[in-house]
Design a protein around this motif. Structure first.
Motif, short mmCIF file in Angstrom:
data_model
loop_
_atom_site.label_atom_id
_atom_site.label_comp_id
_atom_site.label_asym_id
_atom_site.label_seq_id
_atom_site.Cartn_x
_atom_site.Cartn_y
_atom_site.Cartn_z
N LYS A 145 -2.04 12.46 5.00
CA LYS A 145 -3.30 13.21 5.05
C LYS A 145 -3.09 14.46 5.92
O LYS A 145 -2.36 14.42 6.91
N ASP B 261 -2.16 5.34 6.94
CA ASP B 261 -1.64 6.61 6.42
C ASP B 261 -1.02 7.46 7.53
O ASP B 261 -1.34 7.32 8.71
N LYS B 262 -0.13 8.36 7.12
CA LYS B 262 0.44 9.33 8.05
C LYS B 262 -0.48 10.55 8.09
O LYS B 262 -1.28 10.76 7.18
N PHE C 138 -7.61 7.61 9.33
CA PHE C 138 -6.37 7.65 8.54
C PHE C 138 -5.32 6.70 9.11
O PHE C 138 -4.67 5.97 8.36
N LYS D 2 0.85 -1.20 0.00
CA LYS D 2 0.00 0.00 0.00
C LYS D 2 0.88 1.24 0.00
O LYS D 2 1.85 1.32 0.74
N THR D 3 0.53 2.17 -0.85
CA THR D 3 1.27 3.43 -0.88
C THR D 3 0.83 4.27 0.31
O THR D 3 -0.35 4.58 0.47
N VAL D 4 1.79 4.61 1.16
CA VAL D 4 1.48 5.41 2.35
C VAL D 4 1.25 6.86 1.93
O VAL D 4 2.09 7.47 1.27
N GLU D 5 0.10 7.36 2.28
CA GLU D 5 -0.24 8.75 1.96
C GLU D 5 -0.12 9.61 3.21
O GLU D 5 -0.23 9.12 4.33
#
Length: 201
Positions: free
Chosen positions: A119, A147-148, A142, A114-117
């Protein structure tokens, strides 16, 4: 003037119009497509192999022909699993089943990737309780998704004189998410923005 009878047309194409200097060229033969995956059965063309049988037991080094016969007797395939070894290592397996399992593993690994986004959650120094709860609920979502979160707190006008309020809010966020997230970038003032970055534990 003596006219020469027309000669037979050659299959070799003459490129250009340079008379005797013309270069005869033949069309290049298309390269056969390369097979993907390991070599199996009669595609294994080395003289000797180290054989591992269908139970996973090493049978030692033997002529490739003998290994092929052993695979045929077992009703399975001879698959080259370590082509760069000396001699290459071959295993007796059901290649169709092996290929299916490999494809399944790759599909599962791709699903897990998974690509870490990052937010962004925007707050104000004088944020009210309800608005704070809405923002933190979004942050929980999130973090659960992996996600970060970048928390930005903007100061306007005279609010710059009360930077301690902004730091209090950032510390409150850190405490509220201490069990589920860690601080990657401590709160820092950048112009009129106070920024903090958190990542899921």
């Amino acid at each position: 003037m003596i006219q020469r009878p027309p000669g037979r047309i050659s299959k070799v194409q003459l490129w250009g119009n340079q008379g005797e200097d013309a270069i005869a060229r033949r069309p290049h033969a298309a390269q056969p497509p390369k097979k993907e995956g390991p070599r199996i059965n009669r595609d294994i063309r080395v003289p000797r192999v180290l054989l591992i049988d269908e139970t996973g037991e090493k049978q030692g080094i033997m002529p490739t022909e003998a290994a092929l016969e052993a695979a045929e007797q077992a009703g399975l395939d001879l698959v080259e699993v370590s082509p760069n070894a000396d001699p290459p290592v071959c295993k007796i397996v059901d290649y169709g089943k092996l290929k299916y399992q490999d494809q399944k593993k790759k599909a599962e690994a791709k699903k897990k990737q998974k690509t870490v986004e990052i937010k962004e959650i925007k707050m104000r120094p004088n944020i009210d309780i309800h608005d704070y709860q809405v923002k933190t609920k979004a942050m929980h979502r999130f973090f659960e998704a992996g996600d970060k979160v970048k928390v930005t707190l903007r100061f306007r006008g005279r609010e710059m004189a009360h930077q301690n309020r902004g730091m209090d809010i950032m510390n409150r966020v850190k405490e509220d998410f201490d069990e589920v997230a860690k601080v990657e970038f401590e709160p820092k003032l950048e112009g009129r923005l106070m920024v903090m970055v958190m990542a899921p534990r």
